[in-house]
Write an enzyme that holds these catalytic residues in place. Structure first.
Site, PDB file in Angstrom:
ATOM      1  N   LYS A 183      -6.528  57.574 -46.761  1.00  0.00           N
ATOM      2  CA  LYS A 183      -5.765  56.369 -46.413  1.00  0.00           C
ATOM      3  C   LYS A 183      -4.474  56.264 -47.225  1.00  0.00           C
ATOM      4  CE  LYS A 183      -9.243  53.708 -47.461  1.00  0.00           C
ATOM      5  NZ  LYS A 183     -10.250  54.753 -47.736  1.00  0.00           N
ATOM      6  N   ARG A 200     -10.490  57.910 -25.295  1.00  0.00           N
ATOM      7  CA  ARG A 200      -9.354  58.754 -24.940  1.00  0.00           C
ATOM      8  C   ARG A 200      -8.327  58.019 -24.084  1.00  0.00           C
ATOM      9  NH1 ARG A 200     -11.083  64.727 -23.174  1.00  0.00           N
ATOM     10  NH2 ARG A 200      -8.839  64.923 -23.495  1.00  0.00           N
ATOM     11  N   ASP A 202      -5.164  50.095 -51.548  1.00  0.00           N
ATOM     12  CA  ASP A 202      -6.503  49.952 -52.112  1.00  0.00           C
ATOM     13  C   ASP A 202      -7.114  48.577 -51.842  1.00  0.00           C
ATOM     14  OD1 ASP A 202      -8.723  51.084 -53.555  1.00  0.00           O
ATOM     15  OD2 ASP A 202      -8.226  49.695 -55.164  1.00  0.00           O
ATOM     16  N   HIS A 239     -10.745  46.440 -48.378  1.00  0.00           N
ATOM     17  CA  HIS A 239     -10.355  47.759 -48.863  1.00  0.00           C
ATOM     18  C   HIS A 239      -9.530  48.456 -47.791  1.00  0.00           C
ATOM     19  CE1 HIS A 239     -10.479  51.394 -51.193  1.00  0.00           C
ATOM     20  NE2 HIS A 239     -11.053  52.067 -50.212  1.00  0.00           N
TER      21      HIS A 239
END
EC number: 2.7.11.-
Length: 312
Positions: free
Chosen positions: A159, A243, A177, A138
């Site tokens: 998304k 980070r 999808d 997915h």
């Protein structure tokens, strides 16, 4: 998984010397190809008739050096019901005995003007990709600056919307999808859309969008290598996000590992721009330019310089 003989003909632009319509519907179930050299000498102990049989200059030269009777007998023994097709490369002339044996045994005879080695490589590559086992995941697969980026995340996180924004920024949609992924080789993943979803993207509140119709042929791509995975997740003040890019993460699909980065999503953050930067940064690392390492080197040098300064 299987491939029809007629699909190979269309893909590699082969010419049909002999082949009734039903013979072109034969299934090919293996990507292996046989060049039947030993078989022409009469050695059939390890013959694999379920493969496509490819004849190049060496096989053809030996075949035409035989008497007509022997040539027919060898070919009749080679052409079995499970043989998908026989391909003669380099535009070589197909002997009459081969056509006779093919008609009797119901085997399609195809030709190509392509050199044997090149034709063998193209044929193997095509069959490998078509017959490889697919894994459906997915997400959204995008081609960003020529690099395949798989965008994943929880349902409803955005998304598809991010994919659409990337299309507007000049990148190409591969699949939305559902992404069908297969291992092209031991280190390469390849992704493509489910046929029913090709060139389509679903946007909540809008519905199904045909990206090719709205944005043109340059906005879509039929398949792409999968080189980087991006996982979108809701921003959480109690969670620590990477980070500096030191926490290398990897996911495995179809037995092949690819790097994955996690990107926190919150209001006001332009995720498409961040993914663009992530893709370019990954490519830079692949080329030997690592911004994290450069920062760490500068930090180490700065600390060393401060330690050298005498205290008053």
């Amino acid at each position: 998984m299987s491939v029809l003989v007629k699909e190979v003909i269309e893909k590699l632009r082969l010419d049909i010397v002999y082949g009734e319509p039903e013979l072109l519907e034969k299934e090919i179930n293996t990507a292996d190809i046989t060049r039947p050299g030993l078989e022409m000498t009469g050695y059939f102990d390890y013959y694999t008739p379920e493969r496509i049989q490819l004849l190049g200059m060496k096989e053809w030269s030996y075949l035409v050096s035989m008497s007509s009777h022997n040539r027919y007998q060898v070919l009749k023994k080679m052409f079995l019901p499970e043989t998908p097709a026989v391909i003669v490369a380099r535009g070589l002339v197909v002997p009459e005995e081969m056509l006779k044996a093919a008609r009797e045994c119901k085997i399609a005879i195809l030709t190509s003007r392509t050199a044997t080695s090149r034709l063998s490589g193209e044929l193997s590559s095509y069959l490998d990709s078509r017959l490889a086992e697919r894994t459906s995941v997915h997400g959204v697969l995008m081609d960003i600056y020529g690099m395949g980026v798989l965008i994943q995340g929880d349902s409803g996180i955005g998304k598809s919307e991010t994919g659409l924004e990337l299309v507007k920024r000049g990148h190409r949609l591969v699949a939305d999808d559902r992404v069908d992924i297969f291992a092209k080789d031991e280190i390469t993943l390849w992704g493509e859309p489910a046929e029913i979803l090709r060139h389509l993207i679903e946007i909540r509140g809008v519905g199904i969008i045909d990206v090719m119709s709205l944005y043109g042929a340059s906005a879509v791509k039929d398949s792409s290598q999968v080189q980087l995975a991006v996982y979108l997740e809701n921003y959480d003040t109690h969670k620590t996000f990477d980070r500096l890019g030191n926490n290398a993460e990897e996911i495995e699909i179809s037995g092949v590992g690819i790097p994955r980065i996690r990107i926190p999503v919150k209001t006001g953050r332009n995720i498409s721009v961040v993914i663009e930067a992530a893709a370019m940064n990954y490519r830079a690392k692949e080329m030997g330019f690592d911004a994290t390492r450069l920062f760490e080197e500068r930090l180490t040098n700065l600390i060393a310089q401060n330690e050298e300064v005498p205290h008053a």
